[in-house]
Design a protein around this motif. Structure first.
Motif, short mmCIF file in Angstrom:
data_model
loop_
_atom_site.label_atom_id
_atom_site.label_comp_id
_atom_site.label_asym_id
_atom_site.label_seq_id
_atom_site.Cartn_x
_atom_site.Cartn_y
_atom_site.Cartn_z
N ASP A 28 8.78 0.10 -6.83
CA ASP A 28 8.21 0.89 -5.74
C ASP A 28 8.21 2.38 -6.06
O ASP A 28 7.23 3.09 -5.82
CB ASP A 28 9.00 0.65 -4.45
CG ASP A 28 8.72 -0.72 -3.84
OD1 ASP A 28 7.80 -1.40 -4.32
OD2 ASP A 28 9.44 -1.10 -2.89
N LEU A 29 9.33 2.85 -6.61
CA LEU A 29 9.43 4.28 -6.92
C LEU A 29 8.45 4.68 -8.02
O LEU A 29 7.81 5.72 -7.95
CB LEU A 29 10.86 4.63 -7.33
CG LEU A 29 11.90 4.61 -6.21
CD1 LEU A 29 13.31 4.72 -6.78
CD2 LEU A 29 11.66 5.72 -5.20
N ARG A 30 8.34 3.86 -9.04
CA ARG A 30 7.48 4.20 -10.17
C ARG A 30 6.00 3.96 -9.89
O ARG A 30 5.13 4.61 -10.48
CB ARG A 30 7.93 3.45 -11.41
CG ARG A 30 9.28 3.98 -11.90
CD ARG A 30 9.71 3.45 -13.22
NE ARG A 30 10.87 4.20 -13.70
CZ ARG A 30 11.74 3.77 -14.58
NH1 ARG A 30 11.59 2.58 -15.11
NH2 ARG A 30 12.75 4.51 -14.95
N ALA A 31 5.72 3.04 -8.97
CA ALA A 31 4.32 2.80 -8.61
C ALA A 31 3.83 3.78 -7.56
O ALA A 31 2.63 3.80 -7.24
CB ALA A 31 4.15 1.37 -8.12
N GLY A 32 4.73 4.57 -7.03
CA GLY A 32 4.33 5.56 -6.03
C GLY A 32 3.96 4.95 -4.70
O GLY A 32 3.08 5.45 -3.99
#
Length: 294
Positions: free
Chosen positions: A195-199
């Motif tokens: 979630d964090l890296r996919a924005g």
């Protein structure tokens, strides 16, 4: 401790710490009521251990909680419930500026209100047995990284409730133990990192928070790969259940203890500077292990 003839309820048993704890207690001969949210999860647990009884238990749903209490009471009778492991939990990450009311409400419904509902429903049974409550907590209540404020605030709220409970019920023969397992290797980390890296999230493109997102993702990824196993955490729960006089607070591992010492011993501004610098430098590579999550 004589395990046979004893009973336990473990909430959040579908996976991770809860599943491992239910199995660890069942292997020792306890009659374990495993709170799950799907029939498939229940079938897997029943197939793994014949002394496990899977029951539907979404701690946010009061009818589920009341039905679980009624069933357990009908089966254990005057013997009561020996152990309650409050493990069910939810995690969400967002800046305080952008966390939605629904996200915050869900965190508090699962991590605070649902836990209290289970305790209230099970306390008469625990009183009969002179039982024990083990609350699975997190040092995120004290060591709160940017973006983890919603989760940390819910954990801090329940921590205060649990301290009051411990003092209220001690004379009633019920023991309350707080357990912070530190970094744990569970599948939850995969979703957090993704979630964090996919924005994902309405705030993710905001330039003021992009560096924090990268840093927290790096910390979460280390938690996924370097954290202790759910089975190791479950064995510590077993130990806390079996001890004649358990500690009121048990932190597992140097990481949880170190983070607590940092908060207790260093000036708050120094801690702020350390956390901000480590998260925003090189995607958080210098940051300590992440707080525990299921």
């Amino acid at each position: 401790m004589e395990w046979k003839g004893r009973s336990a309820l473990v909430t959040g048993s579908s996976r991770g710490i809860g599943k491992s704890t239910a199995l660890a207690l069942a292997r020792r001969g306890m009659r374990v009521y495993a709170g799950v949210r799907s029939a498939e999860d229940g079938e897997r647990l029943r197939a793994a251990a014949e002394t496990i009884t899977a029951i539907r238990l979404d701690v946010r749903e009061l009818p589920d909680v009341k039905a679980a209490a009624a069933r357990i009471e009908a089966e254990v009778g005057e013997s009561g419930l020996d152990v309650l492991v409050n493990n069910a939990g939810a995690v969400a990450m967002a800046p305080i500026e952008h966390v939605t009311p629904d996200e915050l409400r869900n965190l508090f419904e699962v991590n605070v209100l649902g836990q209290v509902a289970v305790i209230q429903a099970m306390l008469p049974l625990l009183r009969r047995a002179g039982g024990r409550i083990v609350n699975i907590g997190s040092d995120a209540a004290k060591f709160t990284l940017p973006l983890t404020g919603p989760y940390g605030s819910a954990k801090a709220a329940f921590e205060a409730i649990a301290v009051a409970l411990r003092r209220e019920v001690r004379a009633q023969g019920v023991t309350v133990v707080a357990f912070q397992p530190g970094s744990v290797n569970t599948r939850l980390w995969d979703r957090i990192v993704a979630d964090l890296r996919a924005g994902r999230g309405s705030w993710s493109g905001h330039p003021d928070y992009q560096a924090f997102a990268a840093g927290v993702a790096a910390v979460a990824e280390r938690g996924r790969h370097q954290g202790r196993s759910p089975e190791a955490v479950a064995e510590e729960v077993v130990r806390l259940v079996s001890m004649r006089r358990p500690p009121v607070l048990r932190r597992l591992g140097w990481d949880a203890r170190m983070r607590s010492l940092i908060i207790d011993l260093l000036p708050a501004r120094a801690v702020d500077n350390m956390i901000i610098k480590s998260l925003t430098a090189h995607g958080g590579r210098r940051t300590a292990h992440a707080p525990e999550s299921r």
